[in-house]
Design an enzyme around this catalytic site. Sequence first.
Site, PDB file in Angstrom:
ATOM      1  N   CYS A  93      10.707  -4.303   6.990  1.00  0.00           N
ATOM      2  CA  CYS A  93      10.009  -3.619   5.907  1.00  0.00           C
ATOM      3  C   CYS A  93       8.640  -4.251   5.669  1.00  0.00           C
ATOM      4  O   CYS A  93       8.508  -5.478   5.629  1.00  0.00           O
ATOM      5  CB  CYS A  93      10.856  -3.684   4.640  1.00  0.00           C
ATOM      6  N   CYS A 175      15.997  -2.831  -3.598  1.00  0.00           N
ATOM      7  CA  CYS A 175      14.887  -3.690  -3.205  1.00  0.00           C
ATOM      8  C   CYS A 175      14.908  -4.934  -4.072  1.00  0.00           C
ATOM      9  O   CYS A 175      14.863  -4.822  -5.306  1.00  0.00           O
ATOM     10  CB  CYS A 175      13.559  -2.952  -3.352  1.00  0.00           C
ATOM     11  N   TYR A 328     -14.478  -3.300 -16.003  1.00  0.00           N
ATOM     12  CA  TYR A 328     -13.319  -2.806 -15.247  1.00  0.00           C
ATOM     13  C   TYR A 328     -12.040  -3.018 -16.074  1.00  0.00           C
ATOM     14  O   TYR A 328     -11.076  -3.594 -15.615  1.00  0.00           O
ATOM     15  CB  TYR A 328     -13.190  -3.510 -13.894  1.00  0.00           C
ATOM     16  N   CYS A 420      -8.364 -10.011  -7.403  1.00  0.00           N
ATOM     17  CA  CYS A 420      -7.145  -9.865  -6.619  1.00  0.00           C
ATOM     18  C   CYS A 420      -7.432  -9.985  -5.127  1.00  0.00           C
ATOM     19  O   CYS A 420      -6.547  -9.716  -4.305  1.00  0.00           O
ATOM     20  CB  CYS A 420      -6.461  -8.527  -6.916  1.00  0.00           C
TER      21      CYS A 420
END
Length: 467
Positions: A93, A175, A328, A420
């Site tokens: 995955c 998951c 932002y 990020c």
Amino acid sequence: MEYPIPSGLSDPVKPGDLLVLEVTALTPQGDGIAHTAGLGQGRVVFVSQAVPGDQVVAQVTEVKRNYLVGRIRSLISPSPERVRPACIVADKCGGCQWQHVSYSQQLATKQQILRDALERIGGLALPEPVPILGSQQPLRYRNKVTYPMAKPEGQPLRMGYYQRGSHRLVNLNQCPVQDERLDVFLREIKRDLQETGWSVYDESRHQGHLRHLGLRIGRRTREVLLTLVSCSRRLPHLESWAERWMQRYPDLVGVCLNLNSARTNAIFGPETEVIAGRGALREEFAGFSLWIDSTSFFQVNTEQAEAFFTWIADQLNLRGEETILDAYCGIGTLTLLLAQRAKRVMGVEALPEAVAQARYNAQFNGITSAQFFEGTVEQVLPTLPPADIVVLDPPRRGCDRQVLETLKLRRPPRIVYISCHPATLARDLQVLLAEGSYRLTQWRAADFFPQTGHVEGVAFLERVCRV
């Protein structure tokens, strides 16, 4: 077993060759990093599913100009940082990259990834960092998931994540990184969608309707939103199914339909319709209530975002007299937190839906010191009054260069850059620090995405007084 001796190989290496390697580091994509011995000056080898400290026999699968790619044929000596993955399909995955790596090693690697980006890409001289902010819950932390769907001819409906580097879907029924309360929705809604007979989108032919299942949960409130992403509204008896789901799941507060008919990798389209219940869930965050709709951006790790943003606010030592610009700002998550401590906070966001939600969140929480402005930061920033502190929290691509140039002209006393993506953070800091107008006083990494190579970072800049 006798292992191959790498110094006996000739250069160039060819696919199929076996190498004995010592893995020393990790890439953000999840590969181990090793170096050949006895092949000229040595070459970098990226080995999938390897862990720092592993000694492996690796088979070369690709030969590039400046590096090699390989896969483990056998483990000679496993690293003490190698652990058993929590997921049985972790090696297939693409949702996670590092489940086979101990969490302490993940944190050390993420700290180094951010440091390397700032030093090598940004060319920055760094003060000693604050230790990385690790997650208290390395598994079961995700508050939002969006699962693509596939329906091979003559086979049951599949739903999960794509295999790394492909569009081959790995079917999932649970998951281990998502909130455990969402597992039942994944299993049972997949079964129901199979029963509906609704067609599933085939991206190669651009045919079919259903594209994704989206689930979002309020970690503190338990409220759940379910969103179907479809190419069209031609889903017979959709309202009946939505009402059935609302009755079956007490925590389900809304069923939405998002329309996305474009040939695109973007998950959501521009239009969302509430089919049953309401179109937003409520979440508790840092002492106030947030309303979050099905497609709005909100950090997927609620607890970690709260801890990180609160720490950032604490570092600012606000006295209640400051004017702050939150660029932002999204739905106002950090804006509202800062507005509780400052005189005035101005949030800027390009998406009209996010601005409307931010204004509602401020009103709902009785916060009058926050104002929100719609438009791109590069357009709106020059029209706003000066700020004592500018907070930047751009998407992965970083800030528009015009934003950085405007800040260099305006020279606010302090800038806080939350990112990020370490590479774009380093690039933008290099611009802001270039003429010596600012100095980097503090930086820190935070782990919002355990089991993956993603790392958040923050940098605090202070204006240097000109004589």
